[in-house]
Design an enzyme around this catalytic site. Structure first.
Site, PDB file in Angstrom:
ATOM      1  N   CYS A   7      12.288   2.244 -38.047  1.00  0.00           N
ATOM      2  CA  CYS A   7      13.710   2.407 -38.351  1.00  0.00           C
ATOM      3  C   CYS A   7      14.338   3.438 -37.415  1.00  0.00           C
ATOM      4  O   CYS A   7      15.404   3.210 -36.847  1.00  0.00           O
ATOM      5  CB  CYS A   7      13.857   2.826 -39.816  1.00  0.00           C
ATOM      6  SG  CYS A   7      15.568   2.962 -40.359  1.00  0.00           S
ATOM      7  N   CYS A   8      13.644   4.581 -37.233  1.00  0.00           N
ATOM      8  CA  CYS A   8      14.164   5.608 -36.313  1.00  0.00           C
ATOM      9  C   CYS A   8      14.262   5.058 -34.890  1.00  0.00           C
ATOM     10  O   CYS A   8      15.190   5.389 -34.158  1.00  0.00           O
ATOM     11  CB  CYS A   8      13.269   6.846 -36.328  1.00  0.00           C
ATOM     12  SG  CYS A   8      13.495   7.940 -37.743  1.00  0.00           S
ATOM     13  N   CYS A  14      11.635  12.232 -35.586  1.00  0.00           N
ATOM     14  CA  CYS A  14      12.109  10.862 -35.517  1.00  0.00           C
ATOM     15  C   CYS A  14      11.793  10.132 -34.225  1.00  0.00           C
ATOM     16  O   CYS A  14      11.993   8.940 -34.137  1.00  0.00           O
ATOM     17  CB  CYS A  14      13.609  10.812 -35.721  1.00  0.00           C
ATOM     18  SG  CYS A  14      14.494  11.266 -34.245  1.00  0.00           S
ATOM     19  N   CYS A  43      19.496  11.374 -42.019  1.00  0.00           N
ATOM     20  CA  CYS A  43      20.009  10.204 -42.725  1.00  0.00           C
ATOM     21  C   CYS A  43      19.849  10.389 -44.237  1.00  0.00           C
ATOM     22  O   CYS A  43      18.881  10.999 -44.700  1.00  0.00           O
ATOM     23  CB  CYS A  43      19.232   8.977 -42.300  1.00  0.00           C
ATOM     24  SG  CYS A  43      19.456   8.563 -40.567  1.00  0.00           S
ATOM     25  N   CYS A  52      16.504   9.542 -46.091  1.00  0.00           N
ATOM     26  CA  CYS A  52      15.313  10.291 -45.663  1.00  0.00           C
ATOM     27  C   CYS A  52      15.521  11.801 -45.715  1.00  0.00           C
ATOM     28  O   CYS A  52      14.790  12.556 -45.063  1.00  0.00           O
ATOM     29  CB  CYS A  52      14.915   9.864 -44.250  1.00  0.00           C
ATOM     30  SG  CYS A  52      14.670   8.097 -44.093  1.00  0.00           S
TER      31      CYS A  52
HETATM   32  S1  SF4 Z   1      15.918   9.023 -40.619  1.00  0.00           S
HETATM   33 FE1  SF4 Z   1      15.438   7.362 -42.082  1.00  0.00          FE
HETATM   34  S2  SF4 Z   1      17.251   6.029 -42.217  1.00  0.00           S
HETATM   35 FE2  SF4 Z   1      17.483   7.394 -40.420  1.00  0.00          FE
HETATM   36  S3  SF4 Z   1      16.791   6.194 -38.713  1.00  0.00           S
HETATM   37 FE3  SF4 Z   1      15.014   7.383 -39.399  1.00  0.00          FE
HETATM   38  S4  SF4 Z   1      13.939   6.155 -40.978  1.00  0.00           S
HETATM   39 FE4  SF4 Z   1      15.967   5.223 -40.583  1.00  0.00          FE
END
Ligand code: SF4
Length: 252
Positions: free
Chosen positions: A131-132, A238, A212, A215
């Protein structure tokens, strides 16, 4: 008579900065205060070649204020993962306005990639690294393409993985500058007070490091400021920052 030797066109593909350059910068600016170091770089050799990257998190105002005090036209890059707190977006606009920043650049994930790899918007819940990668790392890579150097707001005190953070690093051929690497929480608080800077609205609620929404959780007394990030996962960073430090993790 033979043909005169033809000068060959040679394209210089060497990266603008190497690890050796970063180490030399580290020595050159040893003992120089962060604002003075930034002034020399932003008005000198890095003028027009550098951007400041900000998450508009809990302590971002300090570095943004330093940069704006030198040159309000320095591009500021904000990666909107589309999972941010609404409070962060409001704070971004308020702070940018207050500081008079003229070149805020907002980058978002590629919608086609999101459609393919995170159609439900829930990838954070089962694959936060992936996701990151699609929501932070790739948009930032795009944002940094025109620049030779960038400024990051990381601090050594934020987590055990950051204690040896240098002020200069090489990152994908760019110079990455961490002007606040050796700043303490007390120094940051004093800077906020001295310059009457607004706080992120979530800080007072116990969010000491703000990323985010899915998280980020509140930090308990005695924990590292970044303990509230990706709680429950073996993940502390991240992937935006890939440190040259042995043993250091990719970080944001
Ligand atoms: S912090 Fe969480 S929601 Fe944001 S990009 Fe990374 S995994 Fe995705």
């Amino acid at each position: 008579m033979g043909e005169p030797a033809r000068a060959l066109d040679v394209m210089d593909v060497a990266p603008p900065f190497t690890t050796h350059d970063a180490a030399a910068m580290q020595i050159r600016f040893a003992g120089v205060a962060a604002p003075d170091m930034l002034r020399e770089l932003l008005t000198g050799e890095l003028a027009g070649r550098i951007a400041s990257v900000s998450s508009y998190g809990a302590e971002s105002a300090v570095l943004l204020h330093m940069v704006a005090s030198i040159d309000k036209d320095v591009p500021v890059i904000f990666t909107n993962t589309q999972k941010m707190f609404g409070e962060t977006l409001a704070y971004r606009d308020e702070l940018s306005e207050r500081l008079g920043l003229t070149d805020l650049r907002v980058f978002r994930p590629d919608p086609r990639v999101l459609g393919l790899k995170d159609a439900t918007g829930m990838r954070w819940s089962y694959d936060p690294d992936g996701c990151c990668e699609i929501r932070k790392v790739e948009p930032l890579r795009r944002a940094l393409a025109p620049f030779d150097a960038w400024i990051s707001g990381r601090k050594g005190f934020q987590a055990g993985t950051r204690t040896a953070l240098p002020r200069f690093e090489e990152d994908e051929g760019r110079l990455k500058i961490n002007p606040l690497a050796d700043w303490s929480k007390d120094q940051l608080d004093a800077y906020f007070a001295e310059h009457d800077l607004p706080r992120h609205p979530l800080e007072a609620q116990g969010y000491l490091s703000i990323g985010c929404a899915p998280c980020t959780s509140k930090v308990k007394p005695g924990e590292d400021p970044r303990a509230g990030r990706w709680r429950g996962w073996d993940k502390v960073e991240c992937g935006i920052h890939v440190s040259a430090l042995p043993g250091d993790d990719p970080v944001f």
